[in-house]
Write an enzyme that holds these catalytic residues in place. Structure first.
Site, PDB file in Angstrom:
ATOM      1  N   ARG A   1       8.041 -48.907  13.890  1.00 31.49           N
ATOM      2  CA  ARG A   1       6.802 -48.451  14.563  1.00 31.49           C
ATOM      3  C   ARG A   1       6.837 -46.983  14.967  1.00 31.49           C
ATOM      4  NH1 ARG A   1       7.437 -53.549  17.173  1.00 31.49           N
ATOM      5  NH2 ARG A   1       6.267 -55.108  16.015  1.00 31.49           N
TER       6      ARG A   1
ATOM      7  N   LYS B   1      -1.615 -35.702   8.900  1.00 27.85           N
ATOM      8  CA  LYS B   1      -2.199 -36.722   8.020  1.00 27.85           C
ATOM      9  C   LYS B   1      -1.109 -37.187   7.075  1.00 27.85           C
ATOM     10  CE  LYS B   1      -7.124 -35.656   7.790  1.00 27.85           C
ATOM     11  NZ  LYS B   1      -8.230 -35.207   6.925  1.00 27.85           N
TER      12      LYS B   1
ATOM     13  N   GLU C   1      -6.192 -24.288  -1.816  1.00 33.76           N
ATOM     14  CA  GLU C   1      -6.283 -24.614  -0.379  1.00 33.76           C
ATOM     15  C   GLU C   1      -6.255 -23.337   0.468  1.00 33.76           C
ATOM     16  OE1 GLU C   1      -6.971 -27.651   0.633  1.00 33.76           O
ATOM     17  OE2 GLU C   1      -5.916 -29.154  -0.571  1.00 33.76           O
TER      18      GLU C   1
ATOM     19  N   LYS D   1      -5.623 -23.819  10.489  1.00 39.07           N
ATOM     20  CA  LYS D   1      -5.503 -25.286  10.522  1.00 39.07           C
ATOM     21  C   LYS D   1      -5.075 -25.757  11.914  1.00 39.07           C
ATOM     22  CE  LYS D   1      -4.281 -29.437   8.218  1.00 39.07           C
ATOM     23  NZ  LYS D   1      -3.867 -30.152   7.032  1.00 39.07           N
TER      24      LYS D   1
ATOM     25  N   GLU E   1      -9.922 -36.256  13.325  1.00 35.63           N
ATOM     26  CA  GLU E   1     -11.108 -36.055  12.490  1.00 35.63           C
ATOM     27  C   GLU E   1     -12.311 -36.878  12.948  1.00 35.63           C
ATOM     28  OE1 GLU E   1     -10.251 -35.327   8.301  1.00 35.63           O
ATOM     29  OE2 GLU E   1     -12.186 -36.213   7.810  1.00 35.63           O
TER      30      GLU E   1
ATOM     31  N   ARG F   1     -12.679 -31.509  12.220  1.00 41.52           N
ATOM     32  CA  ARG F   1     -11.584 -31.445  11.247  1.00 41.52           C
ATOM     33  C   ARG F   1     -12.056 -31.700   9.812  1.00 41.52           C
ATOM     34  NH1 ARG F   1      -5.363 -33.723  11.593  1.00 41.52           N
ATOM     35  NH2 ARG F   1      -4.848 -33.155   9.449  1.00 41.52           N
TER      36      ARG F   1
ATOM     37  N   ASN G   1     -11.902 -30.524   4.681  1.00 34.94           N
ATOM     38  CA  ASN G   1     -12.084 -31.298   3.443  1.00 34.94           C
ATOM     39  C   ASN G   1     -13.104 -30.670   2.515  1.00 34.94           C
ATOM     40  OD1 ASN G   1     -10.393 -33.643   3.316  1.00 34.94           O
ATOM     41  ND2 ASN G   1     -11.385 -34.254   5.223  1.00 34.94           N
TER      42      ASN G   1
ATOM     43  N   HIS H   1     -13.224 -31.529  -1.162  1.00 34.24           N
ATOM     44  CA  HIS H   1     -12.372 -32.700  -1.390  1.00 34.24           C
ATOM     45  C   HIS H   1     -13.158 -33.932  -1.824  1.00 34.24           C
ATOM     46  CE1 HIS H   1      -9.450 -30.107   0.430  1.00 34.24           C
ATOM     47  NE2 HIS H   1      -8.508 -31.018   0.447  1.00 34.24           N
TER      48      HIS H   1
ATOM     49  N   HIS I   1     -11.556 -35.411  -4.869  1.00 34.26           N
ATOM     50  CA  HIS I   1     -10.896 -36.724  -4.898  1.00 34.26           C
ATOM     51  C   HIS I   1     -11.493 -37.600  -5.993  1.00 34.26           C
ATOM     52  CE1 HIS I   1      -9.304 -36.514  -0.464  1.00 34.26           C
ATOM     53  NE2 HIS I   1      -8.616 -35.758  -1.294  1.00 34.26           N
TER      54      HIS I   1
ATOM     55  N   HIS J   1      -3.858 -31.927  -7.478  1.00 34.21           N
ATOM     56  CA  HIS J   1      -4.753 -32.021  -6.323  1.00 34.21           C
ATOM     57  C   HIS J   1      -5.465 -30.682  -6.075  1.00 34.21           C
ATOM     58  CE1 HIS J   1      -6.257 -33.163  -2.373  1.00 34.21           C
ATOM     59  NE2 HIS J   1      -5.686 -32.092  -1.868  1.00 34.21           N
TER      60      HIS J   1
HETATM   61  P1  NAD Z   1       3.390 -32.225  -5.157  1.00 32.70           P
HETATM   62  O1  NAD Z   1       3.998 -32.704  -3.931  1.00 32.70           O
HETATM   63  O2  NAD Z   1       3.176 -33.184  -6.274  1.00 32.70           O
HETATM   64  O3  NAD Z   1       4.260 -30.993  -5.692  1.00 32.70           O
HETATM   65  C1  NAD Z   1       3.863 -30.349  -6.867  1.00 32.70           C
HETATM   66  C2  NAD Z   1       4.989 -30.289  -7.901  1.00 32.70           C
HETATM   67  O4  NAD Z   1       5.866 -29.239  -7.571  1.00 32.70           O
HETATM   68  C3  NAD Z   1       5.838 -31.531  -7.984  1.00 32.70           C
HETATM   69  O5  NAD Z   1       6.214 -31.752  -9.315  1.00 32.70           O
HETATM   70  C4  NAD Z   1       7.045 -31.154  -7.159  1.00 32.70           C
HETATM   71  O6  NAD Z   1       8.201 -31.891  -7.474  1.00 32.70           O
HETATM   72  C5  NAD Z   1       7.199 -29.716  -7.504  1.00 32.70           C
HETATM   73  N1  NAD Z   1       7.855 -28.886  -6.523  1.00 32.70           N
HETATM   74  C6  NAD Z   1       7.712 -28.924  -5.181  1.00 32.70           C
HETATM   75  N2  NAD Z   1       8.337 -27.903  -4.625  1.00 32.70           N
HETATM   76  C7  NAD Z   1       8.937 -27.210  -5.607  1.00 32.70           C
HETATM   77  C8  NAD Z   1       9.725 -26.042  -5.645  1.00 32.70           C
HETATM   78  N3  NAD Z   1       9.975 -25.334  -4.546  1.00 32.70           N
HETATM   79  N4  NAD Z   1      10.188 -25.619  -6.843  1.00 32.70           N
HETATM   80  C9  NAD Z   1       9.882 -26.307  -7.974  1.00 32.70           C
HETATM   81  N5  NAD Z   1       9.115 -27.406  -8.004  1.00 32.70           N
HETATM   82  C10 NAD Z   1       8.634 -27.844  -6.823  1.00 32.70           C
HETATM   83  O7  NAD Z   1       1.964 -31.558  -4.891  1.00 32.70           O
HETATM   84  P2  NAD Z   1       1.390 -30.641  -3.717  1.00 32.70           P
HETATM   85  O8  NAD Z   1       0.370 -29.797  -4.357  1.00 32.70           O
HETATM   86  O9  NAD Z   1       2.453 -30.014  -2.936  1.00 32.70           O
HETATM   87  O10 NAD Z   1       0.681 -31.690  -2.756  1.00 32.70           O
HETATM   88  C11 NAD Z   1      -0.419 -32.444  -3.185  1.00 32.70           C
HETATM   89  C12 NAD Z   1      -0.498 -33.687  -2.317  1.00 32.70           C
HETATM   90  O11 NAD Z   1      -0.727 -33.293  -0.980  1.00 32.70           O
HETATM   91  C13 NAD Z   1      -1.630 -34.606  -2.703  1.00 32.70           C
HETATM   92  O12 NAD Z   1      -1.151 -35.942  -2.729  1.00 32.70           O
HETATM   93  C14 NAD Z   1      -2.629 -34.430  -1.585  1.00 32.70           C
HETATM   94  O13 NAD Z   1      -3.409 -35.578  -1.357  1.00 32.70           O
HETATM   95  C15 NAD Z   1      -1.743 -34.117  -0.429  1.00 32.70           C
HETATM   96  N6  NAD Z   1      -2.406 -33.354   0.631  1.00 32.70           N
HETATM   97  C16 NAD Z   1      -2.253 -33.820   1.896  1.00 32.70           C
HETATM   98  C17 NAD Z   1      -2.819 -33.124   2.947  1.00 32.70           C
HETATM   99  C18 NAD Z   1      -2.584 -33.581   4.347  1.00 32.70           C
HETATM  100  O14 NAD Z   1      -3.236 -33.046   5.254  1.00 32.70           O
HETATM  101  N7  NAD Z   1      -1.682 -34.510   4.578  1.00 32.70           N
HETATM  102  C19 NAD Z   1      -3.546 -31.947   2.694  1.00 32.70           C
HETATM  103  C20 NAD Z   1      -3.667 -31.502   1.382  1.00 32.70           C
HETATM  104  C21 NAD Z   1      -3.084 -32.216   0.358  1.00 32.70           C
HETATM  105  N1  GLY Z   2      -6.290 -31.389   4.488  1.00 35.93           N
HETATM  106  C1  GLY Z   2      -7.291 -31.827   5.379  1.00 35.93           C
HETATM  107  C2  GLY Z   2      -6.809 -32.141   6.734  1.00 35.93           C
HETATM  108  O1  GLY Z   2      -5.658 -32.024   7.050  1.00 35.93           O
HETATM  109  O2  GLY Z   2      -7.587 -32.537   7.543  1.00 35.93           O
END
Ligand code: NAD
Ligand code: GLY
Length: 367
Positions: A122, A144, A186, A228, A238, A242, A246, A249, A253, A266
């Site tokens: 938890r 998130k 972003e 942010k 949100e 917040r 998006n 998005h 999405h 993404h």
């Molecule tokens: P990702 O985590 O898939 O990373 C992208 C690629 O880069 C992967 O293949 C990874 O292994 C590689 N990689 C990472 N760091 C590296 C490095 N330093 N050197 C070489 N390769 C590296 O993608 P992302 O763009 O980082 O994240 C996208 C995800 O984030 C989506 O699932 C999206 O929904 C989520 N997201 C979440 C929020 C949130 O607020 N929680 C906000 C925006 C996006």
């Molecule tokens: N990436 C959108 C949020 O964190 O709210």
């Protein structure tokens, strides 16, 4: 380069975001963490070989037992099955309530590690060490966490804040160019929704960002985290404001889910989604065509797609609408879009299906 700190103010859940070079493998970066007997580094098959052992070494003096779990790499693995690998590791190693999880990777690793941390016993503490530009400017900040469902993106999850975020700009040196561009989507997002001076700065400094100039990256990561942090501090869960984060998005999405997770990155889907959301804003009479064109040009120059993909050969706009009705912002089946209604101003509103269909038709590549 000296490390900079941005604070995210959430009362007892406040935490620092450190931004700089040579941070993630410096034991001093973790000096403020409370004592615990064990830590679990969560990474993936791409990032772990690059950085996990260096992180483990930096944590050695702090935890008696440091375990690692290496997940498969890719958005298509942001699933229950993969999160279960984290739970398996936590249980197999006898991890307790004080065990600290370290998310070492991009947004996929960060979102899943945060979700596992929110759920294991938890709730156990976790630290974000984002290694993509996208994760440094967005996903690692704000709490998130979650996974995808085959029917919708990020549909299962929890709000759960990390103890700290360590953005080591050096890790961006190994990031593939396509991923850097995805992160820039972003970065660009923060301009039209919050800060047009920053947007102007990105236009001037885009080449430096694409060339990974350390000072340019440091400025971009810091400014994005400041914006942010300011938004999240006002509306952590949100309930309103917040949602502006998006921007792009809802369309984005739909692209990700409609094409199949992992086809478009993404950030690519968000970049194209911002063009679509800006077009919708223009058709709603909220912004002028010049701002939409400026945004589109910058997104394109950042190396991102600006023409939306076909999601169905028969009723393409209908498929977009179907997917967007599953968006978390939709209420009672009514889609709500983040629109820009002036420079550096965004809000959320509905739009007639017919108008949304026009936007999709105008933005999609015709076969
Ligand atoms: P990702 O985590 O898939 O990373 C992208 C690629 O880069 C992967 O293949 C990874 O292994 C590689 N990689 C990472 N760091 C590296 C490095 N330093 N050197 C070489 N390769 C590296 O993608 P992302 O763009 O980082 O994240 C996208 C995800 O984030 C989506 O699932 C999206 O929904 C989520 N997201 C979440 C929020 C949130 O607020 N929680 C906000 C925006 C996006
Ligand atoms: N990436 C959108 C949020 O964190 O709210």
């Amino acid at each position: 380069m000296n490390a900079q700190t941005v604070s995210i103010e959430l009362k007892e859940r406040s935490y620092p975001i450190s931004i700089g070079a040579a941070l993630f493998d410096d034991p001093l970066s973790y000096a403020a963490l409370a004592p615990a007997s064990s830590a679990l580094i969560v990474s993936n098959t791409t990032v772990a070989p690059l950085y996990a052992d260096r992180l483990a070494k930096a944590l050695q003096g702090r935890y008696a037992r440091i375990h690692q779990v290496i997940l498969p790499d890719g958005e298509e693995f942001k699933t229950w099955e993969t999160v279960n690998l984290i739970f398996d590791a936590l249980l197999q190693h006898g991890c307790d309530r004080k065990t600290v999880l370290f998310a070492l990777g991009g947004g996929v690793v960060g979102d899943m590690t945060g979700f596992a941390a929110a759920s294991y016993m938890r709730g156990v503490p976790f630290v974000q060490i984002p290694t993509t530009l996208l994760a440094q400017v967005d996903s690692s900040v704000g709490g998130k966490t979650g996974i995808n469902h085959p029917l919708g993106k990020n549909m299962i999850g929890a709000f759960y804040q990390p103890l700290q975020v360590v953005c080591d700009l050096d890790t961006l040196k190994t990031l593939p160019a396509r991923e850097l561009s995805a992160g820039l989507a972003e970065v660009i997002k923060y301009g039209p929704i919050a800060d047009m001076t920053f947007f102007d700065w990105i236009e001037v400094n885009l080449d430096a960002l694409l060339a990974r100039d350390p000072a340019a990256l440091a400025h971009a990561v810091r400014r994005c985290c400041e914006i942010k942090a300011h938004v999240v501090a006002q509306d952590e869960r949100e309930s309103g404001l917040r949602a502006i984060l998006n921007f792009g998005h809802t369309f984005g999405h739909a692209i990700e889910a409609g094409l199949g997770y992992g086809q478009w990155l993404h950030g690519e889907a968000v970049g194209c989604g911002m063009v679509m959301a800006a077009c919708l804003s223009e058709r709603l009479g909220l912004v002028n065509a010049a701002l939409v064109q400026r945004l589109k040009a910058l997104i394109q120059k950042a190396g991102l797609p600006v023409i939306a993909p076909q999601l169905s050969p028969t009723d393409n706009a209908g498929r977009y609408l179907e997917l967007m009705r599953l968006d978390k912002k939709a209420l009672g089946g009514d889609i709500r879009f983040v629109v820009i209604d002036g420079p550096a101003r965004a809000s959320m509103r509905g739009a007639p299906d017919a108008l949304v269909r026009e936007v999709i038709d105008a933005c999609c590549l015709r076969l």
